[in-house]
Design a protein around this motif. Structure first.
Motif, PDB file in Angstrom:
ATOM      1  N   GLN A 134      19.532  64.240  47.132  1.00  0.00           N
ATOM      2  CA  GLN A 134      20.206  63.556  46.032  1.00  0.00           C
ATOM      3  C   GLN A 134      21.685  63.423  46.359  1.00  0.00           C
ATOM      4  O   GLN A 134      22.327  64.375  46.791  1.00  0.00           O
ATOM      5  CB  GLN A 134      20.041  64.316  44.724  1.00  0.00           C
ATOM      6  N   GLU A 135      22.207  62.270  46.170  1.00  0.00           N
ATOM      7  CA  GLU A 135      23.617  62.006  46.401  1.00  0.00           C
ATOM      8  C   GLU A 135      24.229  61.568  45.088  1.00  0.00           C
ATOM      9  O   GLU A 135      23.545  61.014  44.232  1.00  0.00           O
ATOM     10  CB  GLU A 135      23.788  60.889  47.433  1.00  0.00           C
ATOM     11  N   PRO A 136      25.523  61.815  44.926  1.00  0.00           N
ATOM     12  CA  PRO A 136      26.144  61.324  43.693  1.00  0.00           C
ATOM     13  C   PRO A 136      26.026  59.812  43.642  1.00  0.00           C
ATOM     14  O   PRO A 136      26.180  59.128  44.646  1.00  0.00           O
ATOM     15  CB  PRO A 136      27.613  61.756  43.822  1.00  0.00           C
ATOM     16  N   SER A 137      25.695  59.306  42.471  1.00  0.00           N
ATOM     17  CA  SER A 137      25.512  57.863  42.358  1.00  0.00           C
ATOM     18  C   SER A 137      26.865  57.161  42.360  1.00  0.00           C
ATOM     19  O   SER A 137      27.837  57.647  41.797  1.00  0.00           O
ATOM     20  CB  SER A 137      24.729  57.520  41.097  1.00  0.00           C
ATOM     21  N   MET A 138      26.907  56.005  43.005  1.00  0.00           N
ATOM     22  CA  MET A 138      28.112  55.202  43.035  1.00  0.00           C
ATOM     23  C   MET A 138      28.192  54.434  41.719  1.00  0.00           C
ATOM     24  O   MET A 138      27.187  53.937  41.224  1.00  0.00           O
ATOM     25  CB  MET A 138      28.068  54.240  44.220  1.00  0.00           C
ATOM     26  N   LYS A 139      29.359  54.341  41.171  1.00  0.00           N
ATOM     27  CA  LYS A 139      29.581  53.662  39.898  1.00  0.00           C
ATOM     28  C   LYS A 139      30.200  52.288  40.149  1.00  0.00           C
ATOM     29  O   LYS A 139      30.810  52.032  41.186  1.00  0.00           O
ATOM     30  CB  LYS A 139      30.510  54.481  38.999  1.00  0.00           C
ATOM     31  N   VAL A 140      30.069  51.419  39.167  1.00  0.00           N
ATOM     32  CA  VAL A 140      30.652  50.078  39.249  1.00  0.00           C
ATOM     33  C   VAL A 140      32.155  50.179  39.510  1.00  0.00           C
ATOM     34  O   VAL A 140      32.708  49.423  40.308  1.00  0.00           O
ATOM     35  CB  VAL A 140      30.355  49.276  37.964  1.00  0.00           C
ATOM     36  N   LYS A 141      32.834  51.148  38.884  1.00  0.00           N
ATOM     37  CA  LYS A 141      34.282  51.298  39.056  1.00  0.00           C
ATOM     38  C   LYS A 141      34.669  51.586  40.501  1.00  0.00           C
ATOM     39  O   LYS A 141      35.802  51.346  40.897  1.00  0.00           O
ATOM     40  CB  LYS A 141      34.833  52.362  38.120  1.00  0.00           C
ATOM     41  N   ASP A 142      33.727  52.103  41.314  1.00  0.00           N
ATOM     42  CA  ASP A 142      33.988  52.380  42.723  1.00  0.00           C
ATOM     43  C   ASP A 142      33.915  51.124  43.584  1.00  0.00           C
ATOM     44  O   ASP A 142      34.327  51.138  44.736  1.00  0.00           O
ATOM     45  CB  ASP A 142      32.967  53.398  43.254  1.00  0.00           C
ATOM     46  N   VAL A 143      33.378  50.046  43.040  1.00  0.00           N
ATOM     47  CA  VAL A 143      33.108  48.836  43.808  1.00  0.00           C
ATOM     48  C   VAL A 143      33.897  47.632  43.300  1.00  0.00           C
ATOM     49  O   VAL A 143      34.303  46.772  44.062  1.00  0.00           O
ATOM     50  CB  VAL A 143      31.587  48.519  43.754  1.00  0.00           C
ATOM     51  N   MET A 144      34.136  47.564  41.998  1.00  0.00           N
ATOM     52  CA  MET A 144      34.674  46.368  41.343  1.00  0.00           C
ATOM     53  C   MET A 144      36.104  46.045  41.749  1.00  0.00           C
ATOM     54  O   MET A 144      36.843  46.895  42.233  1.00  0.00           O
ATOM     55  CB  MET A 144      34.622  46.546  39.828  1.00  0.00           C
ATOM     56  N   HIS A 145      36.456  44.774  41.531  1.00  0.00           N
ATOM     57  CA  HIS A 145      37.853  44.340  41.587  1.00  0.00           C
ATOM     58  C   HIS A 145      38.450  44.604  40.211  1.00  0.00           C
ATOM     59  O   HIS A 145      37.904  44.127  39.209  1.00  0.00           O
ATOM     60  CB  HIS A 145      37.952  42.830  41.874  1.00  0.00           C
ATOM     61  N   LYS A 146      39.527  45.342  40.167  1.00  0.00           N
ATOM     62  CA  LYS A 146      40.154  45.623  38.878  1.00  0.00           C
ATOM     63  C   LYS A 146      40.982  44.418  38.441  1.00  0.00           C
ATOM     64  O   LYS A 146      41.576  43.729  39.255  1.00  0.00           O
ATOM     65  CB  LYS A 146      41.026  46.862  38.981  1.00  0.00           C
ATOM     66  N   GLY A 147      40.977  44.179  37.145  1.00  0.00           N
ATOM     67  CA  GLY A 147      41.685  43.020  36.606  1.00  0.00           C
ATOM     68  C   GLY A 147      40.836  41.781  36.830  1.00  0.00           C
ATOM     69  O   GLY A 147      40.009  41.740  37.731  1.00  0.00           O
ATOM     70  N   ALA A 148      41.004  40.812  35.979  1.00  0.00           N
ATOM     71  CA  ALA A 148      40.221  39.586  36.138  1.00  0.00           C
ATOM     72  C   ALA A 148      40.961  38.422  35.501  1.00  0.00           C
ATOM     73  O   ALA A 148      41.553  38.554  34.439  1.00  0.00           O
ATOM     74  CB  ALA A 148      38.847  39.731  35.490  1.00  0.00           C
ATOM     75  N   GLU A 149      40.906  37.316  36.181  1.00  0.00           N
ATOM     76  CA  GLU A 149      41.390  36.065  35.623  1.00  0.00           C
ATOM     77  C   GLU A 149      40.360  35.621  34.587  1.00  0.00           C
ATOM     78  O   GLU A 149      39.180  35.956  34.692  1.00  0.00           O
ATOM     79  CB  GLU A 149      41.458  35.001  36.720  1.00  0.00           C
ATOM     80  N   PHE A 150      40.794  34.856  33.609  1.00  0.00           N
ATOM     81  CA  PHE A 150      39.840  34.249  32.680  1.00  0.00           C
ATOM     82  C   PHE A 150      40.452  32.979  32.140  1.00  0.00           C
ATOM     83  O   PHE A 150      41.633  32.707  32.322  1.00  0.00           O
ATOM     84  CB  PHE A 150      39.435  35.207  31.548  1.00  0.00           C
ATOM     85  N   ALA A 151      39.627  32.178  31.492  1.00  0.00           N
ATOM     86  CA  ALA A 151      40.071  30.918  30.900  1.00  0.00           C
ATOM     87  C   ALA A 151      39.666  30.894  29.437  1.00  0.00           C
ATOM     88  O   ALA A 151      38.692  31.541  29.048  1.00  0.00           O
ATOM     89  CB  ALA A 151      39.451  29.731  31.631  1.00  0.00           C
ATOM     90  N   ASP A 152      40.388  30.134  28.657  1.00  0.00           N
ATOM     91  CA  ASP A 152      40.014  29.897  27.264  1.00  0.00           C
ATOM     92  C   ASP A 152      38.977  28.775  27.255  1.00  0.00           C
ATOM     93  O   ASP A 152      38.960  27.920  28.145  1.00  0.00           O
ATOM     94  CB  ASP A 152      41.251  29.485  26.454  1.00  0.00           C
ATOM     95  N   SER A 153      38.125  28.756  26.255  1.00  0.00           N
ATOM     96  CA  SER A 153      37.062  27.743  26.198  1.00  0.00           C
ATOM     97  C   SER A 153      37.611  26.324  26.111  1.00  0.00           C
ATOM     98  O   SER A 153      36.924  25.375  26.476  1.00  0.00           O
ATOM     99  CB  SER A 153      36.122  28.016  25.023  1.00  0.00           C
ATOM    100  N   ALA A 154      38.855  26.157  25.662  1.00  0.00           N
ATOM    101  CA  ALA A 154      39.457  24.824  25.547  1.00  0.00           C
ATOM    102  C   ALA A 154      40.239  24.413  26.797  1.00  0.00           C
ATOM    103  O   ALA A 154      40.809  23.325  26.842  1.00  0.00           O
ATOM    104  CB  ALA A 154      40.376  24.780  24.324  1.00  0.00           C
TER     105      ALA A 154
END
Length: 155
Positions: free
Chosen positions: A13-33
């Motif tokens: 058994q190994e410690p499970s890798m979490k999304v926070k260990d892989v993800m890009h922090k911060g994200a661009e986004f757009a408004d629906s308009a």
């Protein structure tokens, strides 16, 4: 004999890798308009292939470079008048930073998506996890399986 099997299974058994260990922090986004042309420029400038879409502070969709090509340009609509709302994919699947990466991969495979927004408890977008992120952090066998599953055409 039972003790030996028990010890071996614990050692494996190994410690499970979490999304926070892989993800890009911060994200661009757009408004629906946001106009589609502005979204395309934002994606180009940030060197990204997808933008989460918000309306009223809530995540309501996702626009990908493929959405721009297929839903805006190829469908012959008035590109200058189209907005994120006109071309976005609704029903966005998300994950949290504390989710196991195996669960995120399973979600990507089942939903056939290449990117997942990462949200906090208040549903604020705090990052993104993509196939590329996974490929850099997990083994080649697993990332290859995910790529094949997500890229498979619907039959």
């Amino acid at each position: 004999m039972l003790r030996m099997i028990f010890r071996i299974s614990i050692r494996r058994q190994e410690p499970s890798m979490k999304v926070k260990d892989v993800m890009h922090k911060g994200a661009e986004f757009a408004d629906s308009a946001t106009p589609v042309a502005a979204i395309a420029k934002q994606m180009r400038d940030a060197d990204i292939g997808a933008l989460p879409v918000k309306a009223g502070g809530r995540l309501v969709g996702m626009v990908t470079d493929r959405d721009i090509a297929c839903r805006a340009l190829a469908n012959g609509g008035d590109f200058n008048r189209m907005t994120a709302k006109d071309i976005m994919s609704g029903r966005v699947v998300c994950c949290t930073p504390d989710d196991d990466i195996a669960d995120a991969i399973d979600t990507m495979e089942k939903k056939k998506v290449r990117r997942l927004p990462v949200t906090d408890r208040d549903e604020n977008i705090i990052g993104m996890v993509s196939l590329g992120d996974i490929a850099h952090k997990v083994g080649k066998d697993l990332s290859g399986e995910v790529l094949r599953a997500v890229s498979a055409h619907h039959r």
